[in-house]
Design an enzyme around this catalytic site. Structure first.
Site, PDB file in Angstrom:
ATOM      1  N   GLY A   7       0.816  -1.200   0.000  1.00  0.00           N
ATOM      2  CA  GLY A   7       0.000   0.000   0.000  1.00  0.00           C
ATOM      3  C   GLY A   7       0.850   1.250   0.000  1.00  0.00           C
ATOM      4  O   GLY A   7       1.998   1.241   0.455  1.00  0.00           O
ATOM      5  N   GLY A  12      -2.000   2.746   5.825  1.00  0.00           N
ATOM      6  CA  GLY A  12      -2.240   1.978   7.046  1.00  0.00           C
ATOM      7  C   GLY A  12      -1.578   0.620   7.059  1.00  0.00           C
ATOM      8  O   GLY A  12      -1.879  -0.208   7.923  1.00  0.00           O
ATOM      9  N   LYS A  13      -0.649   0.372   6.143  1.00  0.00           N
ATOM     10  CA  LYS A  13      -0.072  -0.966   6.035  1.00  0.00           C
ATOM     11  C   LYS A  13       0.753  -1.359   7.259  1.00  0.00           C
ATOM     12  O   LYS A  13       0.718  -2.509   7.686  1.00  0.00           O
ATOM     13  CB  LYS A  13       0.758  -1.101   4.762  1.00  0.00           C
ATOM     14  CG  LYS A  13       1.925  -0.166   4.669  1.00  0.00           C
ATOM     15  CD  LYS A  13       2.667  -0.309   3.360  1.00  0.00           C
ATOM     16  CE  LYS A  13       3.795   0.701   3.291  1.00  0.00           C
ATOM     17  NZ  LYS A  13       4.673   0.713   4.478  1.00  0.00           N
ATOM     18  N   THR A  15       0.335  -0.274  10.358  1.00  0.00           N
ATOM     19  CA  THR A  15      -0.621  -0.535  11.441  1.00  0.00           C
ATOM     20  C   THR A  15      -1.277  -1.891  11.273  1.00  0.00           C
ATOM     21  O   THR A  15      -1.390  -2.668  12.228  1.00  0.00           O
ATOM     22  CB  THR A  15      -1.693   0.571  11.475  1.00  0.00           C
ATOM     23  OG1 THR A  15      -1.073   1.830  11.733  1.00  0.00           O
ATOM     24  CG2 THR A  15      -2.733   0.293  12.555  1.00  0.00           C
ATOM     25  N   GLU A  31       9.309  -2.400   7.295  1.00  0.00           N
ATOM     26  CA  GLU A  31      10.161  -1.657   6.386  1.00  0.00           C
ATOM     27  C   GLU A  31      11.037  -0.683   7.165  1.00  0.00           C
ATOM     28  O   GLU A  31      10.593  -0.027   8.100  1.00  0.00           O
ATOM     29  CB  GLU A  31       9.301  -0.876   5.382  1.00  0.00           C
ATOM     30  CG  GLU A  31      10.114  -0.140   4.333  1.00  0.00           C
ATOM     31  CD  GLU A  31       9.215   0.599   3.351  1.00  0.00           C
ATOM     32  OE1 GLU A  31       9.586   0.659   2.174  1.00  0.00           O
ATOM     33  OE2 GLU A  31       8.163   1.107   3.760  1.00  0.00           O
ATOM     34  N   TYR A  43      13.986  13.672   0.478  1.00  0.00           N
ATOM     35  CA  TYR A  43      12.855  14.588   0.397  1.00  0.00           C
ATOM     36  C   TYR A  43      13.287  16.039   0.235  1.00  0.00           C
ATOM     37  O   TYR A  43      12.502  16.880  -0.203  1.00  0.00           O
ATOM     38  CB  TYR A  43      11.948  14.428   1.622  1.00  0.00           C
ATOM     39  CG  TYR A  43      11.100  13.171   1.553  1.00  0.00           C
ATOM     40  CD1 TYR A  43      10.304  12.910   0.453  1.00  0.00           C
ATOM     41  CD2 TYR A  43      11.111  12.238   2.582  1.00  0.00           C
ATOM     42  CE1 TYR A  43       9.537  11.764   0.371  1.00  0.00           C
ATOM     43  CE2 TYR A  43      10.340  11.086   2.514  1.00  0.00           C
ATOM     44  CZ  TYR A  43       9.557  10.857   1.402  1.00  0.00           C
ATOM     45  OH  TYR A  43       8.798   9.718   1.319  1.00  0.00           O
ATOM     46  N   ASP A  78       5.804  -5.802   6.017  1.00  0.00           N
ATOM     47  CA  ASP A  78       5.342  -4.450   5.701  1.00  0.00           C
ATOM     48  C   ASP A  78       6.065  -3.983   4.437  1.00  0.00           C
ATOM     49  O   ASP A  78       7.217  -3.590   4.489  1.00  0.00           O
ATOM     50  CB  ASP A  78       5.668  -3.549   6.903  1.00  0.00           C
ATOM     51  CG  ASP A  78       5.332  -2.086   6.666  1.00  0.00           C
ATOM     52  OD1 ASP A  78       4.928  -1.723   5.549  1.00  0.00           O
ATOM     53  OD2 ASP A  78       5.492  -1.303   7.615  1.00  0.00           O
TER      54      ASP A  78
END
Length: 204
Positions: A7, A12-13, A15, A31, A43, A78
């Site tokens: 996702g 929400g992956k 969680t 991850e 970033y 994850d």
């Protein structure tokens, strides 16, 4: 057994990975984000740090695959190596943040890794709209994520859809999360569990 939760950022992956690991007694693998030495620089200057960031993630995900292959227990991961390549790295290439030379080098590394890799037994894809992603990203408050351009998230969502529905060849469960609050709603979480149980029952 090997389960992956896929996702976009803010879907929400992490969680859900945590909740499913606790519910089923599975071993979670998360991850590497906060300890990634390139993420904050990325970033600030995406074009400069894209290759470094993507190679770091590729290395970490491949190391996870090797570790998972040696385990006898059920692992829930994850984010998988596949979406890292076909979504995030593909997005950086399309946005001009990776040169042809760097992208070819990266894909050669990935192709070599895939000679010994396998698909998850089940991939759970958390499908989300961009507005829902933005809301969740703002809530969790990671400083380096607050300035993420909207078109960046939109591109990622488009590539996720292409990857999941056109490229991915493994067993898949799609969960639309815009109207769900599985973290706080027992009913929402229970409905996800029922779908996972149905998929796992069909594996055996």
């Amino acid at each position: 057994m090997y389960i992956a939760v896929a996702g976009n950022m803010g879907s929400g992956k992490t969680t859900l990975t945590e909740m499913l690991a606790e519910y089923y007694g599975w071993t979670p693998r998360y991850e590497v984000v906060d300890t990634n030495p390139y993420l904050e620089d990325y970033y600030k200057d995406i074009e400069r740090w894209s290759f470094n960031l993507e190679v770091f993630f590729l290395k970490e995900r491949f190391r996870d695959l090797l570790a998972i292959a040696e385990r006898d227990d059920t692992i829930i991961q994850d984010r998988s190596i596949f979406e890292g390549v076909y979504v995030f790295t593909a997005n950086n290439k399309q946005m001009g943040n990776l040169s042809d030379r760097d992208f070819e080098c990266y894909m050669e590394l990935f192709d070599s890794m895939m000679m010994i890799a396998k698909y998850p037994d089940l991939m759970i894809y958390l499908r989300s709209s961009v507005s829902h992603l933005v809301e969740n990203i703002q809530k969790r408050g990671r400083s380096y994520e607050q300035a993420i351009p909207l078109d960046y998230l939109e591109n990622l969502n488009r590539l996720y859809e292409e990857f999941i529905f056109n490229k991915y060849k493994g067993r898949l469960l799609v969960v639309d999360v815009d109207s769900l609050d599985f973290q706080h709603s027992r009913e929402d979480f229970s409905n996800i569990v029922k779908k996972i149980d149905a998929e796992m029952n069909s594996l055996f």
